[in-house]
Scaffold this motif. Sequence first.
Motif, PDB file in Angstrom:
ATOM      1  N   THR A 198       5.449   3.431   1.245  1.00 57.14           N
ATOM      2  CA  THR A 198       4.816   2.123   1.031  1.00 57.14           C
ATOM      3  C   THR A 198       4.822   1.332   2.329  1.00 57.14           C
ATOM      4  O   THR A 198       5.844   1.286   3.029  1.00 57.14           O
ATOM      5  CB  THR A 198       5.565   1.332  -0.061  1.00 57.14           C
ATOM      6  OG1 THR A 198       5.459   2.040  -1.298  1.00 57.14           O
ATOM      7  CG2 THR A 198       4.976  -0.063  -0.240  1.00 57.14           C
ATOM      8  N   THR A 221      -3.045   0.541  -3.864  1.00 56.95           N
ATOM      9  CA  THR A 221      -2.802  -0.794  -3.315  1.00 56.95           C
ATOM     10  C   THR A 221      -2.408  -1.683  -4.486  1.00 56.95           C
ATOM     11  O   THR A 221      -2.955  -1.551  -5.587  1.00 56.95           O
ATOM     12  CB  THR A 221      -4.042  -1.386  -2.604  1.00 56.95           C
ATOM     13  OG1 THR A 221      -5.099  -1.488  -3.546  1.00 56.95           O
ATOM     14  CG2 THR A 221      -4.504  -0.497  -1.470  1.00 56.95           C
ATOM     15  N   GLU A 274      -3.365   7.493  -3.316  1.00 58.47           N
ATOM     16  CA  GLU A 274      -3.131   6.238  -2.600  1.00 58.47           C
ATOM     17  C   GLU A 274      -3.222   5.081  -3.588  1.00 58.47           C
ATOM     18  O   GLU A 274      -4.000   5.144  -4.535  1.00 58.47           O
ATOM     19  CB  GLU A 274      -4.212   6.002  -1.537  1.00 58.47           C
ATOM     20  CG  GLU A 274      -4.166   6.947  -0.356  1.00 58.47           C
ATOM     21  CD  GLU A 274      -5.405   6.803   0.527  1.00 58.47           C
ATOM     22  OE1 GLU A 274      -5.843   7.827   1.073  1.00 58.47           O
ATOM     23  OE2 GLU A 274      -5.936   5.685   0.644  1.00 58.47           O
ATOM     24  N   GLN A 291       0.857  -1.189   0.000  1.00 63.96           N
ATOM     25  CA  GLN A 291       0.000   0.000   0.000  1.00 63.96           C
ATOM     26  C   GLN A 291       0.883   1.226   0.000  1.00 63.96           C
ATOM     27  O   GLN A 291       1.843   1.294   0.770  1.00 63.96           O
ATOM     28  CB  GLN A 291      -0.895   0.013   1.246  1.00 63.96           C
ATOM     29  CG  GLN A 291      -2.118  -0.852   1.062  1.00 63.96           C
ATOM     30  CD  GLN A 291      -2.669  -1.387   2.356  1.00 63.96           C
ATOM     31  OE1 GLN A 291      -2.027  -1.250   3.399  1.00 63.96           O
ATOM     32  NE2 GLN A 291      -3.813  -2.014   2.297  1.00 63.96           N
TER      33      GLN A 291
END
Lengths: 187, 187
Positions: free
Chosen positions: A49, B119, B117, A38
């Motif tokens: 991260t 993932t 952001e 992430q």
Amino acid sequence: MNNQQPSTLNGLDTVAMGATVSAIGEQSIVAKFQFRAQNQWLGGGHNRTTISDFDGACQKHVHEQPHVVDSDEPEVLMSADRAANPAQHALHALAACLCSTLVIHATARGIRLRSVESTLEGDVDLRGVLGLDSAVRNGYEGIRVSLKVDADAPSEVIDELIQVAQERSPLVDIISNPTPLAVRRVQ
Amino acid sequence: MNNQQPSTLNGLDTVAMGATVSAIGEQSIVAKFQFRAQNQWLGGGHNRTTISDFDGACQKHVHEQPHVVDSDEPEVLMSADRAANPAQHALHALAACLCSTLVIHATARGIRLRSVESTLEGDVDLRGVLGLDSAVRNGYEGIRVSLKVDADAPSEVIDELIQVAQERSPLVDIISNPTPLAVRRVQ
């Protein structure tokens, strides 16, 4: 296994390693891993991260402490040099992977290593990332690795180990060959 | 440049950015960078990369503090989980690069970002690295990125930014396309 053999070689548990290879040989599903990360923007060229868990050997593994790795750009690239930049991190991933792959295969062959060192260089033309010339690629034009290995083995065996490390390294594969990549927006 | 414009946007100095882009436009040699890294095995799955300097914009740049990044393997991969492993570091490099590239291009377009952001997930089959099945690739079979961007901009402009970040990111290029790689042994 011969009980007189030491169970650790090059810092790796050879009994556990043999058991892992056997388990994968019996059931290929054991070899399936999924790694996750992430990332969050912190301002300017700085982002972070967090790596908390992964799946592998048919179960979820949670890192006792999440691994946190920052990225930033140096002053000449308009940020504050708080950490290595993404291109430098790519060299790190490659260097680390070549090292680990070489250590695993040396250990599997019973070769005791004394040292493994590498230096890497990668050339990149920023006209790519800045969109100033569509004929210039965005990534590295080329990467060169110099690998120095000292081991209790003849020179030709060390040559073979370096060859096997290249042939089996996940990062060598990722860098040398296309990997399917899907980016999607989430709300 | 309009003097009433703020000179910083998204934590980047827009005046310096404009000057950099102009300098590269005038002399493409300014865009040539070489990044470097040194890696050393520390035992087992543990190794360390030190990043001291790089070349760019026609000069050598020495990091005030060298950037040091460790790599290790988790227990299930026979080491002590002291750091993220090479495959996890590859996800970090990609995430960091997508973030930085998006921030640069948003800033160049005058778009104020509130958050970025991501993932990431990557699937890998360890039969590759272990040499147990030559039909299995060593690297990631595929990588998926979910990107969440909040900005002072209409949704379709954010879609465009995500597209530009993919089209210009050095790490997207390195992962999606082959990069020439040379590994040589040194004594």
